[in-house]
Design a protein around this motif. Structure first.
Motif, mmCIF file in Angstrom:
data_model
loop_
_atom_site.group_PDB
_atom_site.id
_atom_site.type_symbol
_atom_site.label_atom_id
_atom_site.label_comp_id
_atom_site.label_asym_id
_atom_site.label_seq_id
_atom_site.Cartn_x
_atom_site.Cartn_y
_atom_site.Cartn_z
ATOM 1 N N GLU A 47 -24.648 -41.168 -20.532
ATOM 2 C CA GLU A 47 -23.958 -39.973 -21.034
ATOM 3 C C GLU A 47 -22.801 -40.361 -21.942
ATOM 4 O O GLU A 47 -22.603 -39.765 -22.998
ATOM 5 C CB GLU A 47 -23.439 -39.130 -19.868
ATOM 6 C CG GLU A 47 -24.515 -38.400 -19.115
ATOM 7 C CD GLU A 47 -23.965 -37.479 -18.046
ATOM 8 O OE1 GLU A 47 -22.737 -37.533 -17.741
ATOM 9 O OE2 GLU A 47 -24.750 -36.683 -17.518
ATOM 10 N N ARG A 103 -25.078 -31.314 -19.964
ATOM 11 C CA ARG A 103 -25.417 -30.537 -18.748
ATOM 12 C C ARG A 103 -26.608 -29.622 -19.025
ATOM 13 O O ARG A 103 -27.516 -29.500 -18.211
ATOM 14 C CB ARG A 103 -24.234 -29.676 -18.283
ATOM 15 C CG ARG A 103 -22.999 -30.408 -17.795
ATOM 16 C CD ARG A 103 -23.143 -31.203 -16.513
ATOM 17 N NE ARG A 103 -23.692 -32.521 -16.663
ATOM 18 C CZ ARG A 103 -23.083 -33.584 -17.233
ATOM 19 N NH1 ARG A 103 -21.889 -33.485 -17.738
ATOM 20 N NH2 ARG A 103 -23.681 -34.746 -17.310
ATOM 21 N N SER A 104 -26.607 -28.997 -20.185
ATOM 22 C CA SER A 104 -27.693 -28.097 -20.550
ATOM 23 C C SER A 104 -29.013 -28.862 -20.631
ATOM 24 O O SER A 104 -30.043 -28.399 -20.126
ATOM 25 C CB SER A 104 -27.367 -27.423 -21.884
ATOM 26 O OG SER A 104 -28.435 -26.635 -22.316
ATOM 27 N N THR A 127 -21.035 -32.382 -26.748
ATOM 28 C CA THR A 127 -20.043 -32.060 -25.726
ATOM 29 C C THR A 127 -20.668 -32.333 -24.354
ATOM 30 O O THR A 127 -21.904 -32.385 -24.235
ATOM 31 C CB THR A 127 -19.635 -30.574 -25.783
ATOM 32 O OG1 THR A 127 -20.789 -29.788 -25.429
ATOM 33 C CG2 THR A 127 -19.133 -30.182 -27.170
ATOM 34 N N PRO A 128 -19.852 -32.474 -23.323
ATOM 35 C CA PRO A 128 -20.407 -32.606 -21.972
ATOM 36 C C PRO A 128 -21.314 -31.418 -21.619
ATOM 37 O O PRO A 128 -22.304 -31.589 -20.908
ATOM 38 C CB PRO A 128 -19.170 -32.659 -21.078
ATOM 39 C CG PRO A 128 -18.108 -33.262 -21.955
ATOM 40 C CD PRO A 128 -18.388 -32.678 -23.328
ATOM 41 N N GLU A 129 -21.015 -30.244 -22.144
ATOM 42 C CA GLU A 129 -21.842 -29.062 -21.890
ATOM 43 C C GLU A 129 -23.244 -29.217 -22.490
ATOM 44 O O GLU A 129 -24.222 -28.767 -21.907
ATOM 45 C CB GLU A 129 -21.176 -27.792 -22.434
ATOM 46 C CG GLU A 129 -19.887 -27.402 -21.729
ATOM 47 C CD GLU A 129 -18.688 -28.292 -22.080
ATOM 48 O OE1 GLU A 129 -18.596 -28.813 -23.220
ATOM 49 O OE2 GLU A 129 -17.846 -28.500 -21.180
ATOM 50 N N ASP A 130 -23.337 -29.863 -23.652
ATOM 51 C CA ASP A 130 -24.653 -30.144 -24.252
ATOM 52 C C ASP A 130 -25.487 -30.996 -23.306
ATOM 53 O O ASP A 130 -26.681 -30.752 -23.115
ATOM 54 C CB ASP A 130 -24.506 -30.892 -25.585
ATOM 55 C CG ASP A 130 -23.876 -30.065 -26.686
ATOM 56 O OD1 ASP A 130 -24.126 -28.848 -26.745
ATOM 57 O OD2 ASP A 130 -23.140 -30.657 -27.503
ATOM 58 N N GLU A 152 -29.775 -31.691 -19.095
ATOM 59 C CA GLU A 152 -30.152 -32.092 -17.736
ATOM 60 C C GLU A 152 -30.753 -30.920 -16.957
ATOM 61 O O GLU A 152 -31.781 -31.072 -16.290
ATOM 62 C CB GLU A 152 -28.942 -32.635 -16.975
ATOM 63 C CG GLU A 152 -28.475 -33.986 -17.474
ATOM 64 C CD GLU A 152 -27.196 -34.442 -16.802
ATOM 65 O OE1 GLU A 152 -27.131 -35.626 -16.425
ATOM 66 O OE2 GLU A 152 -26.258 -33.627 -16.633
ATOM 67 N N GLN A 153 -30.131 -29.763 -17.057
ATOM 68 C CA GLN A 153 -30.644 -28.579 -16.346
ATOM 69 C C GLN A 153 -32.003 -28.158 -16.878
ATOM 70 O O GLN A 153 -32.917 -27.858 -16.112
ATOM 71 C CB GLN A 153 -29.647 -27.425 -16.447
ATOM 72 C CG GLN A 153 -28.408 -27.639 -15.606
ATOM 73 C CD GLN A 153 -27.366 -26.554 -15.815
ATOM 74 O OE1 GLN A 153 -27.505 -25.678 -16.670
ATOM 75 N NE2 GLN A 153 -26.301 -26.606 -15.025
ATOM 76 N N GLN A 154 -32.146 -28.163 -18.176
ATOM 77 C CA GLN A 154 -33.417 -27.759 -18.795
ATOM 78 C C GLN A 154 -34.568 -28.653 -18.351
ATOM 79 O O GLN A 154 -35.691 -28.200 -18.171
ATOM 80 C CB GLN A 154 -33.277 -27.792 -20.317
ATOM 81 C CG GLN A 154 -34.530 -27.390 -21.051
ATOM 82 C CD GLN A 154 -34.355 -27.486 -22.569
ATOM 83 O OE1 GLN A 154 -33.295 -27.836 -23.077
ATOM 84 N NE2 GLN A 154 -35.406 -27.190 -23.303
#
Length: 156
Positions: free
Chosen positions: A35, A20-21, A15-18, A23-25
């Motif tokens: 992406e 984002r997580s 998912t896009p959330e995966d 990238e943030q990590q």
């Protein structure tokens, strides 16, 4: 417009959330084209797996074995695992996104003025030897440059 690259044996759907997580990590931003590729394939073995190498003496071609993904049950197939394992060997600002049939990696630049560019990293080079070779200015151009032959994986 080039045919999209199909892969098989990729990780579970993302998912896009995966993304984002991830990238943030890792404190980085992935190019939109990369992406999109991960959301469609989550890595895997590409049907077009041959790439031309310029400048690497005695090795004019390489074959991609696997694009890394996220959340794959096989640890060594994951972007985060490869980032950690190769962090002290691959130049800063690059992330390993695929592996060849050997130790070499395909890397994506995620920092600086060359962000988005794709490179071949020679894992066998000595510390005093050149180990980085430009492949494409962006991920889409890189995918378009890949070719298949009779040894390439078949997705159908």
């Amino acid at each position: 417009m080039p045919t999209p690259l199909r892969t098989f044996e990729g990780g579970p759907p993302l998912t896009p959330e995966d993304l984002r997580s991830f990238e943030q990590q890792h404190g980085l931003a992935l190019p939109a084209s990369y992406e999109e590729f991960l959301l469609k394939t989550n890595g895997g073995r590409p049907e077009r797996d041959l790439l031309a190498l310029t400048g690497l003496e005695g090795n004019p071609r390489a074959r991609i074995h696997l694009f890394f993904g996220l959340n794959d049950p096989v640890e060594s197939c994951n972007l985060d695992w490869n980032l950690e394992v190769f962090k002290d060997r691959i130049p800063v600002g690059l992330i390993p996104i695929a592996t060849t049939e050997g130790t070499d990696k395909i890397c994506l630049c995620v920092a600086g003025e060359r962000a988005g560019a794709v490179f071949y990293w020679d894992g066998h080079a000595s510390p005093d030897e050149r180990n980085l070779y430009a492949l494409a200015g962006d991920f889409t151009s890189f995918l378009s440059s890949l070719h298949a032959d009779e040894l390439s994986p078949k997705t159908h």
